[in-house]
Design a protein around this motif. Structure first.
Motif, mmCIF file in Angstrom:
data_model
loop_
_atom_site.group_PDB
_atom_site.id
_atom_site.type_symbol
_atom_site.label_atom_id
_atom_site.label_comp_id
_atom_site.label_asym_id
_atom_site.label_seq_id
_atom_site.Cartn_x
_atom_site.Cartn_y
_atom_site.Cartn_z
ATOM 1 N N UNK A 46 -26.092 23.581 -22.715
ATOM 2 C CA UNK A 46 -27.381 23.164 -23.283
ATOM 3 C C UNK A 46 -27.487 21.638 -23.242
ATOM 4 N N UNK A 47 -26.368 20.956 -23.574
ATOM 5 C CA UNK A 47 -26.383 19.491 -23.512
ATOM 6 C C UNK A 47 -26.668 19.033 -22.087
ATOM 7 N N UNK A 101 -28.345 20.693 -19.800
ATOM 8 C CA UNK A 101 -29.768 20.932 -19.530
ATOM 9 C C UNK A 101 -30.595 19.773 -20.068
ATOM 10 N N UNK A 102 -30.272 19.349 -21.306
ATOM 11 C CA UNK A 102 -31.003 18.234 -21.887
ATOM 12 C C UNK A 102 -30.742 16.957 -21.103
ATOM 13 N N UNK A 116 -41.760 20.802 -23.641
ATOM 14 C CA UNK A 116 -40.697 21.083 -24.615
ATOM 15 C C UNK A 116 -40.463 22.583 -24.724
ATOM 16 N N UNK A 149 -38.436 23.828 -21.748
ATOM 17 C CA UNK A 149 -37.014 23.510 -21.914
ATOM 18 C C UNK A 149 -36.369 24.458 -22.922
ATOM 19 N N UNK A 150 -37.101 24.728 -23.992
ATOM 20 C CA UNK A 150 -36.539 25.592 -25.026
ATOM 21 C C UNK A 150 -36.284 26.993 -24.483
ATOM 22 N N UNK A 157 -33.239 26.956 -22.322
ATOM 23 C CA UNK A 157 -32.040 26.885 -23.155
ATOM 24 C C UNK A 157 -31.742 28.239 -23.782
ATOM 25 N N UNK A 207 -33.923 24.340 -34.637
ATOM 26 C CA UNK A 207 -33.358 24.938 -33.418
ATOM 27 C C UNK A 207 -34.105 24.420 -32.195
ATOM 28 N N UNK A 208 -35.412 24.341 -32.326
ATOM 29 C CA UNK A 208 -36.247 23.849 -31.227
ATOM 30 C C UNK A 208 -35.894 22.413 -30.889
ATOM 31 N N UNK A 256 -33.182 20.829 -31.486
ATOM 32 C CA UNK A 256 -31.814 20.687 -30.995
ATOM 33 C C UNK A 256 -31.692 21.098 -29.532
ATOM 34 N N UNK A 257 -32.528 22.050 -29.108
ATOM 35 C CA UNK A 257 -32.373 22.592 -27.757
ATOM 36 C C UNK A 257 -33.317 21.987 -26.725
ATOM 37 N N UNK A 258 -34.035 20.948 -27.092
ATOM 38 C CA UNK A 258 -34.917 20.318 -26.105
ATOM 39 C C UNK A 258 -34.482 18.868 -25.911
ATOM 40 N N UNK A 298 -33.716 13.918 -33.951
ATOM 41 C CA UNK A 298 -32.937 14.743 -33.037
ATOM 42 C C UNK A 298 -31.537 14.982 -33.605
ATOM 43 N N UNK A 331 -28.362 18.112 -35.769
ATOM 44 C CA UNK A 331 -26.910 18.315 -35.619
ATOM 45 C C UNK A 331 -26.203 18.086 -36.957
#
Lengths: 233, 216
Positions: free
Chosen positions: A149-150, A152-153, A188, A191-192, A195, B60-61, B63-65, B98, B102
């Motif tokens: 995931x990291x 991908x970001x 966004x 991307x989500x 992920x 969650x959104x 964190x994952x974008x 962001x 975490x």
């Protein structure tokens, strides 16, 4: 948004997916080579692998991308296609993070397994291939899933170098429409979704690999509220 | 490869300016993420799914974008809503938000690691909820999670160059500006690359020392 603009976004998704795929391959290869090298019996191999990890983990992925795009060409006299430059920078950086995962998982295998391999006079390579890796790899999947995931970001960073990935297509659409809330929300969300799909795939992979070595997949960790004063410890 | 030391010395004044901005972003961003993360972690413990569910989905959104797209979002969309911040403030808010997604998990783990007996003792002493949190639970929880929070400060350091994309002149922004004005890319980029390695190495040493102190 017109269909032409959507096409731009689709091309962006395709570039992002390609970049993600190639840099995942490179990062996985680097993780395993460096991670296994860190358990080597020669100190110089361990030292070099550790040095690599410290350097590539210590610097920023974006600085690395700039370096590959601007410093490598004049220094060595060849220029990489943007896709390969991006793959190289991302793969090397995230491979350094991955090597820590590989090292950790190899270290977590029961020492008796290694000793058993020695007792049966396996060569170091056979021990790694037949005993340690099959047990360590399933344990690596959850942290690798996070790293994916990291990564991908991280692929969004190449848009700063003008590569036409998903984030870049978002900027183009913003310029075309002079309006940003809508397109960035879509970007966004895309991307989500990517992920989310990746975590699903990784969870399936983990299940399969763990079944291969006779282990149950990790329990889904629900947030357990502390029972206030219930006397259960 | 040709290395030009005079370019390095020409770049150094810009480097110090950039370093200052980078550290500013880092300190302010950490403060925002520590505070917001604690807020999220506490809200996630409210016994109502009307609170936990939206917060869970949003964090969650986020964190994952990618942080980069979030930066663009805040930088270009907020002015459309007639909210204008400086680029630096926008960057600090984005990076803080962001990373708060975490740190929130770090706090959650810390809070869950406080032994149940502590909760029971607080109930037995008839402490009000507020005192239970501020005097019993949080001091123990936060002490445990300081090293984990420190790790996020280090990874935040490595994400500060992204603010260059919204015109903030931090280290990488300064290096790029200098490169484009002087057509010398190798020296400034290498200088800041090495600077990042040194800073994050020193930070991890400091963190290890802090960890050792907190254990005792």
């Amino acid at each position: 948004m017109t269909s032409g603009l959507w096409e731009l976004v689709l091309q962006g998704i395709w570039v992002t997916v390609q970049l993600l795929f190639f840099s995942t391959l490179l990062a996985t290869a680097v993780s395993f080579v460096v991670g296994i090298a860190r358990t080597h019996r020669l100190w110089i191999v361990r030292f070099l692998a550790g040095f690599y990890t410290e350097v590539f983990r210590g610097t920023s992925a974006l600085v690395m991308i700039f370096w590959v795009f601007f410093v490598l060409p004049p220094a060595f006299g060849w220029q990489l296609v943007p896709m390969w430059a991006g793959t190289l920078a991302l793969g090397l950086t995230y491979g350094a993070y991955g090597s820590e995962i590989v090292r950790g998982a190899l270290g977590a295998v029961d020492p008796a397994q290694r000793e058993g391999g020695i007792a049966l006079s396996f060569t170091p390579w056979q021990r790694m291939r037949l005993i340690l890796l099959p047990q360590a790899v399933p344990e690596m999947i959850p942290p690798f899933s996070n790293l994916l995931i990291e990564l991908l970001k991280g692929t969004a960073l190449v848009s700063i170098m003008g590569m036409g990935d998903l984030a870049f297509s978002g900027n183009l659409v913003r310029l075309a429409l002079q309006e940003s809330a809508e397109i960035y929300t879509y970007i966004l969300l895309i991307y989500f979704v990517i992920a989310f799909l990746l975590t699903r795939v990784m969870r399936g992979l983990e299940k399969k690999l763990k079944a291969g070595v006779g282990k149950a997949p990790r329990k889904k960790t629900a947030a357990v509220p502390v029972p206030e004063g219930s006397g259960v410890s | 490869m040709n290395w030009d030391w005079s370019a390095v010395s020409d770049f150094m004044p810009h480097f110090w300016d950039g370093l200052l901005v980078t550290l500013q972003i880092l300190v302010l961003g950490s403060a925002v993420s520590f505070a917001l993360g604690l807020v999220w972690a506490l809200l996630m413990r409210v016994p109502s799914r009307w609170v936990t569910w939206p917060i869970g989905v949003v964090t969650e959104f986020v964190r994952n974008t990618p942080l980069l797209v979030q930066l663009f979002f805040l930088f270009y969309v907020l002015p459309e809503w007639n909210i204008t911040f400086s680029a630096l403030t926008t960057g600090v808010v984005a990076i803080g938000l962001h990373y708060s997604t975490y740190t929130m998990q770090v706090y959650r783990a810390g809070i869950e690691a406080v032994p149940v007996g502590q909760w029971e003792a607080a109930t037995a002493l008839n402490l009000p909820l507020r005192r239970t949190w501020t005097a019993v639970i949080l001091p123990q929880a936060i002490r445990r999670v300081v090293p984990a929070l420190g790790n996020y400060v280090i990874s935040m350091l490595k994400d500060t160059p992204l603010l260059m994309a919204i015109t903030v002149l931090e280290m990488l922004g300064e290096a790029r500006l200098f490169s484009q004005q002087n057509f010398q890319f190798t020296e400034p980029l290498t200088v800041i690359g090495v600077a990042f390695i040194i800073i994050s190495y020193l930070a991890s040493l400091a963190l290890r020392a802090l960890e050792r102190r907190l254990v005792h």
